[in-house]
Design a protein around this motif. Sequence first.
Motif, short mmCIF file in Angstrom:
data_model
loop_
_atom_site.label_atom_id
_atom_site.label_comp_id
_atom_site.label_asym_id
_atom_site.label_seq_id
_atom_site.Cartn_x
_atom_site.Cartn_y
_atom_site.Cartn_z
N ALA A 1 0.83 -1.20 0.00
CA ALA A 1 0.00 0.00 0.00
C ALA A 1 0.87 1.25 0.00
CB ALA A 1 -0.94 -0.01 1.20
N GLU A 2 1.88 1.26 0.82
CA GLU A 2 2.75 2.43 0.92
C GLU A 2 3.54 2.64 -0.36
OE1 GLU A 2 4.40 5.84 1.84
OE2 GLU A 2 2.80 4.90 3.00
N HIS A 3 4.08 1.58 -0.93
CA HIS A 3 4.93 1.72 -2.12
C HIS A 3 4.13 2.12 -3.36
CE1 HIS A 3 8.34 1.14 -4.74
NE2 HIS A 3 7.56 0.42 -5.53
N PHE A 4 3.04 1.43 -3.63
CA PHE A 4 2.32 1.65 -4.88
C PHE A 4 1.29 2.78 -4.80
CE2 PHE A 4 3.65 -2.82 -5.55
CZ PHE A 4 4.45 -2.58 -6.65
N VAL A 5 0.67 2.97 -3.65
CA VAL A 5 -0.40 3.95 -3.55
C VAL A 5 -0.01 5.13 -2.66
CG1 VAL A 5 -2.85 4.27 -3.05
CG2 VAL A 5 -2.06 2.05 -3.88
N GLY A 6 0.68 4.87 -1.58
CA GLY A 6 1.04 5.93 -0.64
C GLY A 6 2.19 6.80 -1.10
N ASN A 7 3.10 6.25 -1.90
CA ASN A 7 4.23 7.02 -2.40
C ASN A 7 3.73 7.97 -3.49
OD1 ASN A 7 6.38 7.56 -4.45
ND2 ASN A 7 7.64 6.53 -2.92
N PRO A 8 3.84 9.28 -3.28
CA PRO A 8 3.29 10.24 -4.25
C PRO A 8 3.86 10.08 -5.66
CG PRO A 8 3.91 11.36 -2.22
CD PRO A 8 4.43 9.95 -2.12
N ASP A 9 5.15 9.81 -5.78
CA ASP A 9 5.75 9.67 -7.11
C ASP A 9 5.17 8.47 -7.84
OD1 ASP A 9 7.38 11.91 -6.76
OD2 ASP A 9 9.02 10.71 -5.93
N ASN A 10 5.10 7.32 -7.16
CA ASN A 10 4.55 6.11 -7.78
C ASN A 10 3.06 6.27 -8.09
OD1 ASN A 10 7.04 4.91 -7.61
ND2 ASN A 10 6.56 3.79 -5.74
N ARG A 11 2.32 6.85 -7.14
CA ARG A 11 0.88 7.05 -7.33
C ARG A 11 0.62 7.98 -8.51
NH1 ARG A 11 -0.40 9.00 -2.48
NH2 ARG A 11 0.07 11.10 -3.15
N ASP A 12 1.34 9.08 -8.59
CA ASP A 12 1.13 10.03 -9.68
C ASP A 12 1.49 9.42 -11.02
OD1 ASP A 12 0.28 11.85 -7.80
OD2 ASP A 12 2.14 13.02 -7.80
N TRP A 13 2.56 8.65 -11.06
CA TRP A 13 2.95 7.98 -12.30
C TRP A 13 1.87 6.99 -12.74
CZ3 TRP A 13 4.06 2.77 -13.33
CH2 TRP A 13 4.55 2.54 -14.61
N MET A 14 1.39 6.17 -11.80
CA MET A 14 0.34 5.21 -12.15
C MET A 14 -0.93 5.92 -12.59
SD MET A 14 0.70 2.12 -9.37
CE MET A 14 -0.67 1.20 -10.04
N ARG A 15 -1.29 7.00 -11.91
CA ARG A 15 -2.49 7.76 -12.28
C ARG A 15 -2.36 8.29 -13.70
NH1 ARG A 15 -2.82 11.66 -8.38
NH2 ARG A 15 -4.22 10.43 -7.10
N GLU A 16 -1.15 8.69 -14.07
CA GLU A 16 -0.94 9.25 -15.41
C GLU A 16 -0.94 8.17 -16.49
OE1 GLU A 16 2.63 11.50 -17.78
OE2 GLU A 16 2.26 12.09 -15.70
N VAL A 17 -0.23 7.06 -16.27
CA VAL A 17 -0.08 6.06 -17.33
C VAL A 17 -1.19 5.02 -17.34
CG1 VAL A 17 2.42 6.35 -17.47
CG2 VAL A 17 1.47 4.55 -16.03
#
Length: 95
Positions: free
Chosen positions: A27-43
Amino acid sequence: MAYNMDNIFGWDATADTVLDWNYEALAEHFVGNPDNRDWMREVNPWALQEVAEKLLEAAQRGMWNAKPETIEMLTEVFLDCEGLLEEGGRRSTKE
């Protein structure tokens, strides 16, 4: 990432092998980390929504004793993605 989350969820549902700290780390790595979350939201916002949804389902089913703040964060991201995808769906039908 969503495919791997499905596999982890399925593995835990059948074998009860995933520990609370594993779910918390995911949860923290994929969703809680802003960089990872923003990248996933974009792609791929669908994948981000699916990861958040599976993590919420794991907590709801009692497979994971999640921290309240983690549940709140996952819920916010899930709902944010839902709104984003609904907006995108309306845009794509008008184009």
